[in-house]
Design a protein around this motif. Structure first.
Motif, PDB file in Angstrom:
ATOM      1  N   LEU A 202      -8.884 -12.757 -64.118  1.00  0.00           N
ATOM      2  CA  LEU A 202      -7.613 -12.087 -63.841  1.00  0.00           C
ATOM      3  C   LEU A 202      -6.708 -12.966 -62.982  1.00  0.00           C
ATOM      4  O   LEU A 202      -5.502 -13.080 -63.254  1.00  0.00           O
ATOM      5  N   THR A 203      -7.248 -13.599 -61.969  1.00  0.00           N
ATOM      6  CA  THR A 203      -6.405 -14.461 -61.133  1.00  0.00           C
ATOM      7  C   THR A 203      -5.920 -15.681 -61.912  1.00  0.00           C
ATOM      8  O   THR A 203      -4.806 -16.164 -61.674  1.00  0.00           O
ATOM      9  N   ASP A 204      -6.726 -16.151 -62.849  1.00  0.00           N
ATOM     10  CA  ASP A 204      -6.265 -17.263 -63.690  1.00  0.00           C
ATOM     11  C   ASP A 204      -5.088 -16.835 -64.568  1.00  0.00           C
ATOM     12  O   ASP A 204      -4.147 -17.603 -64.792  1.00  0.00           O
ATOM     13  N   ILE A 205      -5.143 -15.615 -65.066  1.00  0.00           N
ATOM     14  CA  ILE A 205      -4.032 -15.092 -65.863  1.00  0.00           C
ATOM     15  C   ILE A 205      -2.765 -15.021 -65.018  1.00  0.00           C
ATOM     16  O   ILE A 205      -1.673 -15.420 -65.452  1.00  0.00           O
ATOM     17  N   VAL A 206      -2.899 -14.531 -63.786  1.00  0.00           N
ATOM     18  CA  VAL A 206      -1.743 -14.427 -62.894  1.00  0.00           C
ATOM     19  C   VAL A 206      -1.162 -15.810 -62.607  1.00  0.00           C
ATOM     20  O   VAL A 206       0.066 -16.003 -62.637  1.00  0.00           O
ATOM     21  N   ALA A 207      -2.037 -16.772 -62.330  1.00  0.00           N
ATOM     22  CA  ALA A 207      -1.561 -18.132 -62.033  1.00  0.00           C
ATOM     23  C   ALA A 207      -0.781 -18.719 -63.210  1.00  0.00           C
ATOM     24  O   ALA A 207       0.255 -19.369 -63.027  1.00  0.00           O
ATOM     25  N   LYS A 208      -1.277 -18.462 -64.411  1.00  0.00           N
ATOM     26  CA  LYS A 208      -0.590 -18.944 -65.608  1.00  0.00           C
ATOM     27  C   LYS A 208       0.768 -18.253 -65.778  1.00  0.00           C
ATOM     28  O   LYS A 208       1.795 -18.902 -66.022  1.00  0.00           O
ATOM     29  N   LEU A 209       0.768 -16.942 -65.603  1.00  0.00           N
ATOM     30  CA  LEU A 209       1.997 -16.179 -65.811  1.00  0.00           C
ATOM     31  C   LEU A 209       3.067 -16.492 -64.781  1.00  0.00           C
ATOM     32  O   LEU A 209       4.271 -16.380 -65.075  1.00  0.00           O
ATOM     33  N   ALA A 210       2.653 -16.884 -63.584  1.00  0.00           N
ATOM     34  CA  ALA A 210       3.618 -17.148 -62.519  1.00  0.00           C
ATOM     35  C   ALA A 210       4.622 -18.222 -62.908  1.00  0.00           C
ATOM     36  O   ALA A 210       5.745 -18.266 -62.382  1.00  0.00           O
ATOM     37  N   LYS A 211       4.258 -19.062 -63.853  1.00  0.00           N
ATOM     38  CA  LYS A 211       5.139 -20.149 -64.297  1.00  0.00           C
ATOM     39  C   LYS A 211       5.915 -19.785 -65.557  1.00  0.00           C
ATOM     40  O   LYS A 211       6.657 -20.616 -66.089  1.00  0.00           O
ATOM     41  N   GLU A 212       5.728 -18.561 -66.015  1.00  0.00           N
ATOM     42  CA  GLU A 212       6.389 -18.138 -67.250  1.00  0.00           C
ATOM     43  C   GLU A 212       7.545 -17.182 -66.947  1.00  0.00           C
ATOM     44  O   GLU A 212       7.738 -16.747 -65.806  1.00  0.00           O
ATOM     45  N   ASN A 213       8.272 -16.827 -67.975  1.00  0.00           N
ATOM     46  CA  ASN A 213       9.449 -15.980 -67.815  1.00  0.00           C
ATOM     47  C   ASN A 213       9.041 -14.500 -67.827  1.00  0.00           C
ATOM     48  O   ASN A 213       9.310 -13.764 -68.783  1.00  0.00           O
ATOM     49  N   VAL A 214       8.397 -14.063 -66.731  1.00  0.00           N
ATOM     50  CA  VAL A 214       7.898 -12.686 -66.662  1.00  0.00           C
ATOM     51  C   VAL A 214       8.351 -11.988 -65.371  1.00  0.00           C
ATOM     52  O   VAL A 214       7.736 -11.013 -64.946  1.00  0.00           O
ATOM     53  N   HIS A 215       9.430 -12.479 -64.777  1.00  0.00           N
ATOM     54  CA  HIS A 215       9.768 -12.053 -63.423  1.00  0.00           C
ATOM     55  C   HIS A 215      10.951 -11.078 -63.341  1.00  0.00           C
ATOM     56  O   HIS A 215      11.404 -10.762 -62.235  1.00  0.00           O
ATOM     57  N   GLN A 216      11.440 -10.614 -64.477  1.00  0.00           N
ATOM     58  CA  GLN A 216      12.564  -9.682 -64.460  1.00  0.00           C
ATOM     59  C   GLN A 216      12.079  -8.263 -64.798  1.00  0.00           C
ATOM     60  O   GLN A 216      10.914  -8.042 -65.106  1.00  0.00           O
ATOM     61  N   TYR A 217      13.007  -7.330 -64.742  1.00  0.00           N
ATOM     62  CA  TYR A 217      12.655  -5.929 -65.005  1.00  0.00           C
ATOM     63  C   TYR A 217      11.925  -5.763 -66.337  1.00  0.00           C
ATOM     64  O   TYR A 217      12.324  -6.340 -67.352  1.00  0.00           O
ATOM     65  N   THR A 218      10.897  -4.945 -66.299  1.00  0.00           N
ATOM     66  CA  THR A 218      10.307  -4.455 -67.546  1.00  0.00           C
ATOM     67  C   THR A 218      10.998  -3.128 -67.889  1.00  0.00           C
ATOM     68  O   THR A 218      11.696  -2.550 -67.056  1.00  0.00           O
ATOM     69  N   PRO A 219      10.805  -2.612 -69.096  1.00  0.00           N
ATOM     70  CA  PRO A 219      11.380  -1.302 -69.425  1.00  0.00           C
ATOM     71  C   PRO A 219      10.887  -0.215 -68.461  1.00  0.00           C
ATOM     72  O   PRO A 219       9.814  -0.334 -67.873  1.00  0.00           O
ATOM     73  N   MET A 220      11.682   0.805 -68.290  1.00  0.00           N
ATOM     74  CA  MET A 220      11.387   1.858 -67.329  1.00  0.00           C
ATOM     75  C   MET A 220       9.999   2.467 -67.529  1.00  0.00           C
ATOM     76  O   MET A 220       9.263   2.709 -66.564  1.00  0.00           O
ATOM     77  N   SER A 221       9.598   2.700 -68.767  1.00  0.00           N
ATOM     78  CA  SER A 221       8.298   3.331 -69.025  1.00  0.00           C
ATOM     79  C   SER A 221       7.128   2.386 -68.839  1.00  0.00           C
ATOM     80  O   SER A 221       5.993   2.836 -68.650  1.00  0.00           O
TER      81      SER A 221
END
Length: 375
Positions: A40-59
């Motif tokens: 799980l921490t490896d997934i987070v480390a990978k994602l931290a460099k990707e375009n995943v830092h803006q709002y997700t849909p409300m639901s």
């Protein structure tokens, strides 16, 4: 002027603060101290460099909602619609607050079964509604006759917590049968089922409200990835509810938090592809068994623990102090923090019982047991 004049600082905050002040081992607050799964921490480390830092849909992040639906299907055989019956929340506490705020109105009654977790009452009071506290039996089984007597035309919700915090008790088939009979008599009562420890159960089979066909159209289910994956600081949970209730819940959610931590949602979505839910219960059963083994010859009497990562123990053979004073002395004099069970009751009922959290590494449990033996 306070809206919550009779509610003070949480006992968890009080005991954790004292634990820090006296350098005590903190078995009070319910958080693990061992490492998160490296996958799980490896997934987070990978994602931290990707375009995943803006709002997700409300639901919630759509792929995560789809995987939650699959998880519910695989775990309980229930089919839910991701778009209309699921909501990702900022932890279970926000899920509970939002649900109560959305569905409970002025002067409604909400039945809370004591001992009860401390986040249920405040939102009821903030709705100008009435928390009706009904005590479980002293062995923490439910007395459905007494619960039914507490129901009136004003009752709009019953809250159950299964597996139960603080006691580790789980509801049985007969409990659900009695609940279904009660709700048939009161068709306007909704059920809020707090099942954040649903995957942390042991010998006894966990029966979820998800599996009760008679309850599904009037039940809001609360779950927690924070508890299941021991990432409590992420504060990510989710709600399952029929569409007509979820519509109302989402109205409040969108103005309370709108959307939940994006990177955590992306990470959990990926993690669900590789993790086995069965691993979770096995991990905590080993922790429970080890902690019980460590304390088996101590002066504490250990109560049954069917689920959660909490162990309730009686200190009646050790002291006549009330449980709050005993817990304070335990911190100051012996360097171990626990939670007094009386604080989970509206009337402060004191049965000389305290709660330990065993979601700790073995070295911590061993040192805590050593100190507890010295009492």
């Amino acid at each position: 002027m306070s809206k919550l004049p009779n509610i003070s600082t949480s006992i968890f905050t009080v005991m954790s603060k004292m634990a820090a002040e006296y350098n005590a081992i903190n078995l009070s607050q319910g958080f693990p101290n061992f490492p998160v799964d490296k996958r799980l921490t490896d997934i987070v480390a990978k994602l931290a460099k990707e375009n995943v830092h803006q709002y997700t849909p409300m639901s919630g992040y759509a792929p995560l909602l789809s995987k939650i639906a699959t998880l519910v299907k695989n775990s309980y055989g229930r089919t839910v619609q991701p778009e209309t019956e699921l909501l990702v929340t900022a932890g279970a506490t926000q899920a509970i607050f939002t649900t109560i705020t959305a569905l409970i109105k002025n002067n409604d009654d909400v039945i809370i079964l004591d001992p009860s977790y401390d986040c249920y009452e405040a939102p009821v009071l903030l709705c100008n509604a009435n928390p009706v506290r009904v005590a479980l039996n002293d062995d923490y089984t439910a007395n459905w006759e007494i619960i039914e007597k507490a129901c009136t035309s004003k009752t709009k919700m019953i809250i159950i917590n299964n597996p139960h915090n603080p006691t580790g008790k789980i509801l049985t088939e007969s409990d659900f049968e009695a609940l279904e009979i009660l709700l048939e008599k009161y068709p306007n009562i909704l059920l809020l089922s707090d099942e954040v420890y649903e995957y942390i159960t042991f010998e006894e089979k966990h029966i979820s409200a998800h599996t009760r066909e008679k309850l599904l159209n009037r039940c809001v289910m609360v779950s927690s990835f924070g508890k299941s994956f021991h990432v409590t600081g992420w504060k990510v949970g989710y709600l399952v509810a029929p569409e007509y209730l979820m519509k109302e819940i989402k109205k409040v959610h969108q103005f309370l938090v709108f959307s939940v931590n994006s990177i955590c949602q992306f990470a959990i979505s990926e993690y669900l592809d590789i993790v086995s839910i069965a691993e979770i219960g096995k991990l905590y059963q080993e922790k429970r068994d080890y902690f019980r083994q460590l304390l088996k010859d101590s002066r504490f009497e250990l109560m049954p623990c069917e689920g959660t990562y909490f162990q309730v123990a009686s200190y009646a053979a050790i002291s006549n102090e009330n449980d709050v004073d005993f817990c304070k002395r335990l911190i100051i004099g012996h360097g171990v923090a626990a939670i007094p069970i009386s604080t989970f009751y509206a009337d402060g009922k004191d049965l000389k019982l305290i709660r330990f959290c065993f979601a700790k590494d073995n070295a911590t449990l061993e040192e805590a047991a050593k100190r507890l033996y010295a009492i």
